[in-house]
Write an enzyme that holds these catalytic residues in place. Structure first.
Site, PDB file in Angstrom:
ATOM      1  CG  ASP A  39       8.938  54.024  31.040  1.00 21.23           C
ATOM      2  OD1 ASP A  39       8.117  53.392  31.736  1.00 21.23           O
ATOM      3  OD2 ASP A  39       8.704  55.132  30.526  1.00 21.23           O
ATOM      4  CG  HIS A 238      31.701  40.247  46.364  1.00 24.40           C
ATOM      5  ND1 HIS A 238      30.703  39.955  47.254  1.00 24.40           N
ATOM      6  CD2 HIS A 238      32.224  39.045  45.994  1.00 24.40           C
ATOM      7  CE1 HIS A 238      30.619  38.637  47.423  1.00 24.40           C
ATOM      8  NE2 HIS A 238      31.531  38.073  46.670  1.00 24.40           N
ATOM      9  CG  ASP A 255      36.128  36.004  39.445  1.00 23.71           C
ATOM     10  OD1 ASP A 255      35.630  35.305  38.546  1.00 23.71           O
ATOM     11  OD2 ASP A 255      35.948  35.780  40.658  1.00 23.71           O
ATOM     12  CG  ASP A 266      33.520  31.549  38.491  1.00 27.01           C
ATOM     13  OD1 ASP A 266      34.187  32.573  38.339  1.00 27.01           O
ATOM     14  OD2 ASP A 266      33.048  31.192  39.591  1.00 27.01           O
ATOM     15  CG  HIS A 345      37.607  33.507  48.987  1.00 19.82           C
ATOM     16  ND1 HIS A 345      37.932  32.327  48.364  1.00 19.82           N
ATOM     17  CD2 HIS A 345      38.536  34.413  48.562  1.00 19.82           C
ATOM     18  CE1 HIS A 345      38.985  32.506  47.584  1.00 19.82           C
ATOM     19  NE2 HIS A 345      39.392  33.767  47.700  1.00 19.82           N
ATOM     20  CG  HIS A 349      31.206  28.512  43.469  1.00 19.80           C
ATOM     21  ND1 HIS A 349      30.799  28.440  42.160  1.00 19.80           N
ATOM     22  CD2 HIS A 349      32.162  29.478  43.511  1.00 19.80           C
ATOM     23  CE1 HIS A 349      31.474  29.343  41.451  1.00 19.80           C
ATOM     24  NE2 HIS A 349      32.320  29.984  42.239  1.00 19.80           N
ATOM     25  CG  HIS A 356      28.079  31.238  43.586  1.00 20.72           C
ATOM     26  ND1 HIS A 356      28.205  32.062  44.667  1.00 20.72           N
ATOM     27  CD2 HIS A 356      29.218  31.404  42.877  1.00 20.72           C
ATOM     28  CE1 HIS A 356      29.375  32.698  44.613  1.00 20.72           C
ATOM     29  NE2 HIS A 356      29.999  32.318  43.526  1.00 20.72           N
ATOM     30  CD  GLU A 379      36.127  30.750  43.407  1.00 23.73           C
ATOM     31  OE1 GLU A 379      36.305  31.982  43.364  1.00 23.73           O
ATOM     32  OE2 GLU A 379      35.062  30.219  43.074  1.00 23.73           O
ATOM     33  CE1 TYR A 383      41.982  37.716  46.841  1.00 21.04           C
ATOM     34  CE2 TYR A 383      41.629  36.152  48.636  1.00 21.04           C
ATOM     35  CZ  TYR A 383      41.488  36.504  47.315  1.00 21.04           C
ATOM     36  OH  TYR A 383      40.850  35.650  46.431  1.00 21.04           O
ATOM     37  NE  ARG A 400      38.834  34.946  43.051  1.00 24.09           N
ATOM     38  CZ  ARG A 400      38.627  36.207  43.373  1.00 24.09           C
ATOM     39  NH1 ARG A 400      39.131  36.703  44.494  1.00 24.09           N
ATOM     40  NH2 ARG A 400      37.930  37.009  42.585  1.00 24.09           N
ATOM     41  CD  GLU A 402      36.609  31.162  39.988  1.00 27.24           C
ATOM     42  OE1 GLU A 402      36.729  32.382  39.770  1.00 27.24           O
ATOM     43  OE2 GLU A 402      35.566  30.647  40.435  1.00 27.24           O
TER      44      GLU A 402
HETATM   45  N1  GLY Z   1      32.902  34.801  40.106  1.00 27.56           N
HETATM   46  C1  GLY Z   1      32.259  34.453  41.290  1.00 27.56           C
HETATM   47  C2  GLY Z   1      33.027  33.485  42.041  1.00 27.56           C
HETATM   48  O1  GLY Z   1      34.177  33.237  41.723  1.00 27.56           O
HETATM   49  O2  GLY Z   1      32.533  32.882  42.950  1.00 27.56           O
HETATM   50 MN    MN Z   2      33.885  31.138  41.469  1.00 25.31          MN
HETATM   51 MN    MN Z   3      35.012  33.689  39.835  1.00 25.30          MN
END
Ligand code: GLY
Ligand code: MN
Ligand code: MN
Length: 431
Positions: A39, A238, A255, A266, A345, A349, A356, A379, A383, A400, A402
């Site tokens: 619900d 993630h 992030d 982002d 990574h 993007h 994304h 970004e 690590y 990181r 970004e």
């Molecule tokens: N926050 C998602 C990325 O940095 O791709």
């Molecule tokens: Mn990103």
């Molecule tokens: Mn990000």
């Protein structure tokens, strides 16, 4: 102002129609309401492609656009009883008038009407592969249309994803002003929280502060679930549990971005919870920052969209070698991609209505090249997992940086520069 002028959506449809084959039709569906548990539902978020061409923000809707520019909206019929529960709905007639469609129809009639409308066309376009259920519906309508008149050619189904994605890639001025605002709010949010962060605050405390700042600055929605990762949890790309304490001496990687008029920002920053980077943290930080800066410099009109990736790999690899994390020659590091142990990574993007952004990086064999008014995140990260073959003093560091970068005539503009990226300035904010 979060809304675009409504005329812009019709202008975009005209631009799309001009790219369609003659005697063709494009079909696009909205998002639907997604159940959360019994619900209850997740907040509604319109499908970005559908929104881009309609401006219409209701679920259960389908847009049909013919190559002659005629456009129809199918959506819910006005239902005052349902409105008592779920709030205002346009109804298909008012929706057609308000959103500049040539006609509007009840979504409940689409199985009957869609085959009639596409009957006699040569080509049906859809964003094939983006929504399995809608792909099935389109095929069903094509099948029904084909069986209406045996003595005609078959209707082709073609994918319009690349064409629409390329259009979305180059931001219009009105889109850019929404993106600037989204980036400004996110940057001010990061800056405000960094300047208040202290030893004793947990990941959960910090997440609460980010969410509060986004809203205080007027953004109703986040653009993705924030990552607030203390210590070695920063190495989990993630990580979204955001529920652990942060020890004195640890870094925290955050992030977090927001939406403004459905446009995403982002940003990632990594900072010492006690306000002062250790020597090791600072050394790794500066390698990441250098790679970030080199990747930004690779954004130039006409350059391949993977050039920032290559620039970041080269810069990070040199830095990893200087730190002693990698001992091989630069040629070997690059050939065997040994940097991947620490940088696993991609550099970034496309950014826009989706965090994304649903836009191509290559068309066939050919890479997309930068044009003015494209926006890409930059970004890079390092690590250092416990399994790394490095001195223990480095282990658990995850960093990181970004930012959201606009391609301009003269190079690039950092849309998120209101929050500093360099280590001295971050320390300065925390004093
Ligand atoms: N926050 C998602 C990325 O940095 O791709
Ligand atoms: Mn990103
Ligand atoms: Mn990000």
């Amino acid at each position: 102002m979060t809304d675009l002028n409504i005329s812009i959506f019709k202008e975009r449809r005209a631009k799309v129609a001009s790219q369609m084959e003659s005697n063709s039709i494009l079909m696009l569906c909205s998002s639907n309401i997604v159940p959360r548990n019994n619900d209850t539902t997740f907040p509604f978020r319109q499908d970005s492609n559908f929104y881009y061409l309609t401006g219409f923000n209701e679920p259960n809707s389908v847009m049909l656009l013919k190559s002659d520019g005629t456009a129809y909206i199918f959506c819910r019929n006005k239902n005052p009883e349902l409105e008592k529960w779920d709030g205002f709905m346009w109804g298909y007639q008012a929706a057609a008038d308000e959103f500049n469609f040539d006609d509007g129809f009840d979504i409940n009639d689409i199985d009957q009407l869609a085959p009639q409308i596409i009957n006699g066309t040569s080509t049906v376009y859809a964003l094939v592969g983006k929504n399995k259920d809608f792909d099935q519906q389109v095929i069903k309508w094509i099948t029904a249309a084909n069986s209406m008149e045996r003595h005609q050619g078959n209707i082709d189904l073609k994918n319009f994803s690349n064409q629409l994605g390329m259009m979305r890639l180059v931001k219009e001025d009105s889109e850019l002003s929404l993106m600037r605002k989204s980036c400004e709010i996110a940057a001010l949010t990061h800056k405000a929280v960094i300047s208040k962060a202290k030893v004793g605050m947990s990941e959960f405390d910090l997440e609460t502060m980010y969410l509060n700042e986004f809203k205080t600055h007027g953004s109703k929605d986040i653009s993705y679930t924030p990552i607030v990762a203390g210590g070695e949890r920063a190495c989990i790309l993630h990580y979204i549990d955001n529920n652990q304490p942060i020890a004195d001496g640890e870094l925290v990687l955050v992030d977090a971005g927001c939406e403004w008029g459905l446009y995403a920002s982002d940003i990632t920053r990594t900072y010492p919870i006690n306000g002062k980077f250790s020597a090791e943290q600072r050394a790794v930080y500066d390698v990441v920052l250098e790679a970030h800066n080199k990747a930004c410099e690779a954004i130039q009109i006409g350059a391949n969209c993977t050039d920032p990736q290559k620039a970041s790999e080269l810069s990070l690899s040199q830095g990893l070698k200087d730190l002693g994390f990698l001992t091989q020659s630069m040629d070997e590091i690059m050939d065997k991609q040994l940097f991947r142990e620490f940088y696993y990574h991609k550099i970034g993007h496309w950014l826009g209505l989706d965090v994304h952004d649903d836009c191509p990086y290559s068309i066939g064999e050919k890479e997309v090249t930068f044009q003015k008014n494209m926006v890409m995140t930059i970004e890079p990260g390092i690590y250092v997992n416990q399994t790394a073959n490095v001195d223990d003093k480095w282990k658990g560091i995850g960093i990181r940086i970004e930012n959201d970068i606009l391609a301009t005539d003269t190079g690039y503009e950092n849309l998120t520069s209101l929050v500093p990226s360099n280590a001295d300035e971050i320390e300065g904010l925390m004093q």
